[in-house]
Design a protein around this motif. Structure first.
Motif, PDB file in Angstrom:
ATOM      1  N   ARG A  97      43.183 -43.373   2.317  1.00 17.45           N
ATOM      2  CA  ARG A  97      43.337 -43.311   3.768  1.00 17.45           C
ATOM      3  C   ARG A  97      42.080 -42.752   4.437  1.00 17.45           C
ATOM      4  O   ARG A  97      41.522 -43.352   5.358  1.00 17.45           O
ATOM      5  N   THR A  98      41.654 -41.595   3.989  1.00 20.70           N
ATOM      6  CA  THR A  98      40.511 -40.966   4.653  1.00 20.70           C
ATOM      7  C   THR A  98      39.205 -41.664   4.304  1.00 20.70           C
ATOM      8  O   THR A  98      38.253 -41.634   5.095  1.00 20.70           O
ATOM      9  N   ASP A  99      39.134 -42.330   3.140  1.00 22.19           N
ATOM     10  CA  ASP A  99      37.956 -43.144   2.833  1.00 22.19           C
ATOM     11  C   ASP A  99      37.815 -44.284   3.836  1.00 22.19           C
ATOM     12  O   ASP A  99      36.725 -44.565   4.344  1.00 22.19           O
ATOM     13  N   VAL A 100      38.930 -44.988   4.117  1.00 22.43           N
ATOM     14  CA  VAL A 100      38.878 -46.126   5.040  1.00 22.43           C
ATOM     15  C   VAL A 100      38.557 -45.646   6.456  1.00 22.43           C
ATOM     16  O   VAL A 100      37.766 -46.271   7.172  1.00 22.43           O
ATOM     17  N   ILE A 101      39.137 -44.536   6.858  1.00 24.19           N
ATOM     18  CA  ILE A 101      38.811 -43.973   8.176  1.00 24.19           C
ATOM     19  C   ILE A 101      37.320 -43.650   8.253  1.00 24.19           C
ATOM     20  O   ILE A 101      36.662 -43.911   9.272  1.00 24.19           O
ATOM     21  N   ALA A 102      36.773 -43.092   7.177  1.00 26.58           N
ATOM     22  CA  ALA A 102      35.343 -42.757   7.163  1.00 26.58           C
ATOM     23  C   ALA A 102      34.488 -44.014   7.261  1.00 26.58           C
ATOM     24  O   ALA A 102      33.472 -44.043   7.981  1.00 26.58           O
ATOM     25  N   VAL A 103      34.859 -45.092   6.552  1.00 31.86           N
ATOM     26  CA  VAL A 103      34.109 -46.348   6.627  1.00 31.86           C
ATOM     27  C   VAL A 103      34.125 -46.897   8.051  1.00 31.86           C
ATOM     28  O   VAL A 103      33.094 -47.290   8.604  1.00 31.86           O
ATOM     29  N   LEU A 104      35.299 -46.909   8.676  1.00 32.07           N
ATOM     30  CA  LEU A 104      35.400 -47.442  10.033  1.00 32.07           C
ATOM     31  C   LEU A 104      34.659 -46.568  11.043  1.00 32.07           C
ATOM     32  O   LEU A 104      34.068 -47.078  11.996  1.00 32.07           O
ATOM     33  N   THR A 105      34.694 -45.259  10.839  1.00 31.50           N
ATOM     34  CA  THR A 105      33.974 -44.359  11.739  1.00 31.50           C
ATOM     35  C   THR A 105      32.468 -44.609  11.660  1.00 31.50           C
ATOM     36  O   THR A 105      31.767 -44.673  12.687  1.00 31.50           O
ATOM     37  N   THR A 106      31.963 -44.770  10.437  1.00 31.53           N
ATOM     38  CA  THR A 106      30.538 -45.053  10.264  1.00 31.53           C
ATOM     39  C   THR A 106      30.188 -46.419  10.845  1.00 31.53           C
ATOM     40  O   THR A 106      29.154 -46.586  11.499  1.00 31.53           O
ATOM     41  N   MET A 107      31.047 -47.402  10.613  1.00 34.02           N
ATOM     42  CA  MET A 107      30.827 -48.737  11.182  1.00 34.02           C
ATOM     43  C   MET A 107      30.801 -48.674  12.707  1.00 34.02           C
ATOM     44  O   MET A 107      29.976 -49.328  13.357  1.00 34.02           O
ATOM     45  N   ASN A 108      31.693 -47.909  13.286  1.00 31.86           N
ATOM     46  CA  ASN A 108      31.758 -47.734  14.734  1.00 31.86           C
ATOM     47  C   ASN A 108      30.449 -47.158  15.269  1.00 31.86           C
ATOM     48  O   ASN A 108      29.875 -47.641  16.250  1.00 31.86           O
ATOM     49  N   GLN A 109      29.946 -46.132  14.593  1.00 28.76           N
ATOM     50  CA  GLN A 109      28.683 -45.510  15.009  1.00 28.76           C
ATOM     51  C   GLN A 109      27.519 -46.485  14.832  1.00 28.76           C
ATOM     52  O   GLN A 109      26.634 -46.583  15.691  1.00 28.76           O
ATOM     53  N   ARG A 110      27.523 -47.221  13.714  1.00 31.78           N
ATOM     54  CA  ARG A 110      26.422 -48.139  13.432  1.00 31.78           C
ATOM     55  C   ARG A 110      26.397 -49.296  14.434  1.00 31.78           C
ATOM     56  O   ARG A 110      25.334 -49.720  14.885  1.00 31.78           O
ATOM     57  N   ALA A 111      27.576 -49.801  14.774  1.00 34.52           N
ATOM     58  CA  ALA A 111      27.630 -50.919  15.705  1.00 34.52           C
ATOM     59  C   ALA A 111      27.091 -50.529  17.069  1.00 34.52           C
ATOM     60  O   ALA A 111      26.528 -51.356  17.781  1.00 34.52           O
ATOM     61  N   HIS A 112      27.234 -49.263  17.422  1.00 32.62           N
ATOM     62  CA  HIS A 112      26.783 -48.820  18.740  1.00 32.62           C
ATOM     63  C   HIS A 112      25.480 -48.023  18.670  1.00 32.62           C
ATOM     64  O   HIS A 112      25.150 -47.297  19.596  1.00 32.62           O
ATOM     65  N   ALA A 113      24.768 -48.208  17.557  1.00 33.94           N
ATOM     66  CA  ALA A 113      23.427 -47.630  17.494  1.00 33.94           C
ATOM     67  C   ALA A 113      22.563 -48.185  18.607  1.00 33.94           C
ATOM     68  O   ALA A 113      21.598 -47.566  19.053  1.00 33.94           O
ATOM     69  N   ALA A 114      22.924 -49.368  19.072  1.00 35.94           N
ATOM     70  CA  ALA A 114      22.169 -49.995  20.144  1.00 35.94           C
ATOM     71  C   ALA A 114      22.143 -49.147  21.402  1.00 35.94           C
ATOM     72  O   ALA A 114      21.266 -49.315  22.247  1.00 35.94           O
ATOM     73  N   GLN A 115      23.079 -48.239  21.555  1.00 37.62           N
ATOM     74  CA  GLN A 115      23.096 -47.402  22.753  1.00 37.62           C
ATOM     75  C   GLN A 115      21.861 -46.505  22.827  1.00 37.62           C
ATOM     76  O   GLN A 115      21.515 -46.014  23.893  1.00 37.62           O
ATOM     77  N   ALA A 116      21.212 -46.312  21.669  1.00 36.40           N
ATOM     78  CA  ALA A 116      19.994 -45.502  21.660  1.00 36.40           C
ATOM     79  C   ALA A 116      18.780 -46.293  22.134  1.00 36.40           C
ATOM     80  O   ALA A 116      17.706 -45.735  22.318  1.00 36.40           O
ATOM     81  N   VAL A 117      18.948 -47.597  22.322  1.00 33.96           N
ATOM     82  CA  VAL A 117      17.830 -48.459  22.706  1.00 33.96           C
ATOM     83  C   VAL A 117      17.859 -48.709  24.204  1.00 33.96           C
ATOM     84  O   VAL A 117      18.840 -49.244  24.726  1.00 33.96           O
ATOM     85  N   PRO A 118      16.809 -48.338  24.928  1.00 39.93           N
ATOM     86  CA  PRO A 118      16.795 -48.612  26.367  1.00 39.93           C
ATOM     87  C   PRO A 118      16.788 -50.111  26.655  1.00 39.93           C
ATOM     88  O   PRO A 118      16.123 -50.883  25.961  1.00 39.93           O
ATOM     89  N   ASP A 119      17.549 -50.520  27.659  1.00 39.24           N
ATOM     90  CA  ASP A 119      17.518 -51.898  28.147  1.00 39.24           C
ATOM     91  C   ASP A 119      17.725 -52.903  27.019  1.00 39.24           C
ATOM     92  O   ASP A 119      16.978 -53.860  26.855  1.00 39.24           O
TER      93      ASP A 119
END
Length: 214
Positions: A97-119
């Motif tokens: 359970r907590t492994d899958v939550i950790a994978v999805l949490t990391t995926m969530n952060q990685r997918a929105h890494a773009a927020q660190a990029v201006p424009d």
């Protein structure tokens, strides 16, 4: 949408270019990715050109082209150096359970890494989400095998679509909204959808007791 064509050589966006030097291998790769990140910070992804990154890194466009076939590939690699890296093995939390939550949490952060990029442009944002989805699916296979070793579940009885279900659902959510998915949604995907189906299909069956009745 920004073009992946290699633009004519120019100086970097802020007028600075690094002197040419003989760097090779990892040292050259890191210098280019650092230059790409700095150029992103200076001008944003929409205005960034590969020629400007090459000038900032003190190398040629041809060198960049040999390593990253498109502008989007180059920018995604630069972003990957500065954010959560999904290429690493998933964290071992001790339970499926907590492994899958950790994978999805990391995926969530990685997918929105773009927020660190201006424009940021749509092409790069979509590319980063796809990368996160692919890496998340690979990590799900690893956590399911880990659960097998713990005796929690038998992945052989889990269809491929069910194994991908958590990352597919999160990818859909991330594609529909500009902001990261809330943690409560990740928990809901795991607790209300994935785990009930997974344990129904793949819980280890108890061995039959063949002891004769007295």
């Amino acid at each position: 949408m920004s073009s992946d064509r290699w633009a004519p050589a120019t100086s970097s966006g802020d007028g600075r270019s690094a002197p040419r030097s003989r760097r090779r291998g990892d040292a050259l790769d890191q210098a280019i990715l650092d230059a790409a990140w700095d150029e992103l910070a200076a001008v944003g992804s929409t205005a960034l050109t590969v020629a400007a990154v090459a000038a900032r890194a003190g190398t040629s466009k041809a060198v960049l082209y040999r390593r990253w076939p498109t502008r989007t590939d180059l920018l995604a690699a630069a972003v990957s150096r500065r954010v959560v890296d999904l290429a690493r093995p998933p964290v071992d939390t001790g339970t499926l359970r907590t492994d899958v939550i950790a994978v999805l949490t990391t995926m969530n952060q990685r997918a929105h890494a773009a927020q660190a990029v201006p424009d940021i442009d749509d092409e790069l944002a979509t590319h980063l989400r796809r990368q996160a989805h692919t890496a998340g699916a690979d990590q799900m296979n690893l956590v399911l095998e880990r659960a097998r070793r713990r005796g929690e579940i038998d992945p052989d009885n889990i269809p491929a679509r069910l194994a991908r279900l958590p990352v597919d659902l999160l990818h859909t959510e991330l594609s529909l909204q500009p902001s990261p998915a809330p943690y409560d949604l990740i928990v809901e995907i795991v607790d209300e959808l994935f785990l009930p189906l997974a344990f129904l299909r793949a819980s280890p069956r108890p061995a039959h007791d063949n002891t004769p009745c007295s």
